[in-house]
Scaffold this motif. Structure first.
Motif, short mmCIF file in Angstrom:
data_model
loop_
_atom_site.label_atom_id
_atom_site.label_comp_id
_atom_site.label_asym_id
_atom_site.label_seq_id
_atom_site.Cartn_x
_atom_site.Cartn_y
_atom_site.Cartn_z
N SER A 60 0.81 -1.21 0.00
CA SER A 60 0.00 0.00 0.00
C SER A 60 0.84 1.26 0.00
N LEU A 61 0.32 2.29 -0.64
CA LEU A 61 0.89 3.63 -0.55
C LEU A 61 0.40 4.30 0.73
N PRO A 62 1.04 5.38 1.17
CA PRO A 62 0.65 6.02 2.44
C PRO A 62 -0.80 6.50 2.42
N GLY A 63 -1.47 6.26 3.52
CA GLY A 63 -2.81 6.81 3.70
C GLY A 63 -3.96 5.93 3.31
N ARG A 64 -3.74 5.00 2.37
CA ARG A 64 -4.86 4.19 1.87
C ARG A 64 -4.40 2.76 1.62
N PRO A 65 -4.89 1.80 2.44
CA PRO A 65 -4.52 0.40 2.22
C PRO A 65 -5.04 -0.10 0.87
N THR A 331 9.43 0.12 -4.63
CA THR A 331 8.27 -0.72 -4.36
C THR A 331 7.13 0.11 -3.81
N LEU A 332 5.93 -0.45 -3.89
CA LEU A 332 4.75 0.25 -3.39
C LEU A 332 4.88 0.55 -1.90
N ILE A 333 5.21 -0.47 -1.12
CA ILE A 333 5.28 -0.26 0.33
C ILE A 333 6.50 0.55 0.74
N GLY A 334 7.56 0.48 -0.04
CA GLY A 334 8.80 1.12 0.35
C GLY A 334 8.90 2.59 0.03
N VAL A 335 8.09 3.09 -0.91
CA VAL A 335 8.25 4.46 -1.37
C VAL A 335 7.67 5.49 -0.41
N GLY A 336 6.80 5.06 0.50
CA GLY A 336 6.11 6.01 1.36
C GLY A 336 7.03 6.82 2.26
N ARG A 337 8.00 6.15 2.89
CA ARG A 337 8.88 6.85 3.83
C ARG A 337 9.79 7.86 3.14
N PRO A 338 10.51 7.48 2.06
CA PRO A 338 11.33 8.50 1.39
C PRO A 338 10.48 9.61 0.77
N ALA A 339 9.25 9.31 0.34
CA ALA A 339 8.37 10.37 -0.17
C ALA A 339 8.04 11.37 0.93
N ARG A 340 7.77 10.86 2.11
CA ARG A 340 7.51 11.75 3.25
C ARG A 340 8.73 12.60 3.57
N ASP A 341 9.91 11.97 3.59
CA ASP A 341 11.13 12.72 3.90
C ASP A 341 11.38 13.82 2.86
N ALA A 342 11.19 13.48 1.58
CA ALA A 342 11.41 14.47 0.52
C ALA A 342 10.45 15.64 0.68
N ALA A 343 9.19 15.35 0.94
CA ALA A 343 8.20 16.42 1.09
C ALA A 343 8.53 17.33 2.26
N HIS A 344 8.98 16.75 3.38
CA HIS A 344 9.31 17.56 4.55
C HIS A 344 10.56 18.40 4.31
#
Length: 359
Positions: A60-65, A331-344
């Motif tokens: 899942s991507l962040p926010g929505r299973p 990967t789908l599950i793995g991209v959420g954390r670096p996406a969050r870090d980049a946005a912040h």
């Protein structure tokens, strides 16, 4: 036409959508430019039998299973496309498509993004174009002599296209194993790998791979011994179709041949195999040509980064290209954390708590 926004995200696949989710949560003004005609990223171009390595709950991507797909433990590519389509609609992500980005340029305190649909000027850019669009073909002797059909993973769709033919599949990774297993029943199959095929234990799937990639990244960041990550476990996830073909004796790997002939392949000892078609499952390179004007390319075509941030251009973040832009970030599950870090990090830059370069 020239438009202005705080952030331009290049690529509307899973990495671009994950970035959009976190940019939206931070209240930033942004656009996502996607070269594809429809939602779903590279998943909409995958072969018919492709399945995920992990159950939906771990994909899942962040926010929505991701919803469970009826009757399947591992969702197929069409289910992923439906999920990504619903995801961008749910969060009302501003995806513009089809828009092909030609180049990103420095423009004083801004970055200028040139595309076939006009120009955007932004204070930061996230590149999330992935690798699917840049397939890699090895320089094998005789490649241009072979008279049969030649195609890469990106062009393969279904075994029905090869029924009754002699087919050589090249590649010892997951794509090579899955496509070889797909073809094992209806073709005269020769599967060749650079080194002996390494199957992961049958009970290991994408959940364990994500954990292994994360543990390796943490070890490297802490300066401790390299755990080896995913590579220490093996190369091929034994998803059910691969396991079935392997256990019935239809999926056996041969060593890599030394050259192609007009009618097939030949090994160093003179052994030959006929081939009507060769399918190169030999991987990809990052699709980064749109960043060439910034002059940031390093060894192996990678752009040096700290986390997701380009070392030579702090206003640029790279997302979803592999472990070098975040553990399991492709990967789908793995991209959420670096996406969050980049946005912040981008939010900090825009808020003035981090400095932009002076030109």
């Amino acid at each position: 036409m020239t438009r202005r926004t705080q952030v331009v995200v290049i690529g509307g696949g899973q990495a671009g959508l994950a970035a959009g989710y976190h940019l939206r949560r931070l209240g930033l003004d942004f656009v996502i430019l996607d070269a594809q005609a429809g939602a779903g990223g590279a998943w909409q171009h995958a072969w018919d039998s492709l399945h995920l390595f992990s159950p939906a709950a771990y994909s899942s991507l962040p926010g929505r299973p991701m919803p469970i797909q009826a009757g399947k433990v591992y969702p197929n590519a069409a289910h992923v496309v439906d999920y990504l389509t619903a995801y961008e609609q749910r969060y009302e992500l501003p995806v513009h498509r089809p828009v092909r980005v030609d180049g990103v340029h420095r423009d004083g305190q801004l970055l200028r993004v040139e595309s076939d649909s006009g120009t955007w000027r932004a204070r930061a850019v996230i590149s999330a174009t992935g690798t699917w669009w840049r397939p890699f073909l090895p320089a094998v002797p005789g490649r241009d002599v072979f008279r049969g059909r030649k195609l890469h993973t990106v062009e393969y769709r279904t075994p029905a296209d090869f029924t009754g033919q002699h087919v050589v599949v090249v590649g010892g990774g997951n794509s090579g194993a899955q496509i070889a297993a797909d073809l094992a029943y209806d073709t005269e199959l020769t599967w060749v790998t650079q080194r002996p095929a390494r199957f992961l234990a049958d009970d290991i799937d994408g959940r364990a791979l994500f954990d292994a990639a994360t543990a390796r990244r943490r070890a490297l960041d802490a300066g401790t011994a390299d755990t080896g990550g995913v590579a220490s476990l093996g190369d091929i996830v034994a998803v059910p179709p691969v396991r079935e073909a392997r256990d019935t004796g239809l999926l056996k790997a041969s060593p890599m041949f030394t050259r192609l002939t007009a009618d097939g392949v030949e090994w160093a000892d003179g052994t030959v195999a006929e081939a009507d078609a060769i399918i190169w499952c030999t991987g990809f390179r990052p699709a980064l040509s749109h960043l060439a004007p910034l002059g940031l390319r390093g060894p192996r075509g990678h752009i040096p980064t700290t986390g997701t941030q380009a070392v030579g251009e702090p206003r640029l973040h790279l997302l979803g290209y592999g472990d070098w832009t975040g553990p399991a970030s492709a990967t789908l599950i793995g991209v959420g954390r670096p996406a969050r870090d980049a946005a912040h990090e981008i939010a900090a830059l825009l808020n003035g708590t981090r400095s932009a370069p002076r030109n």
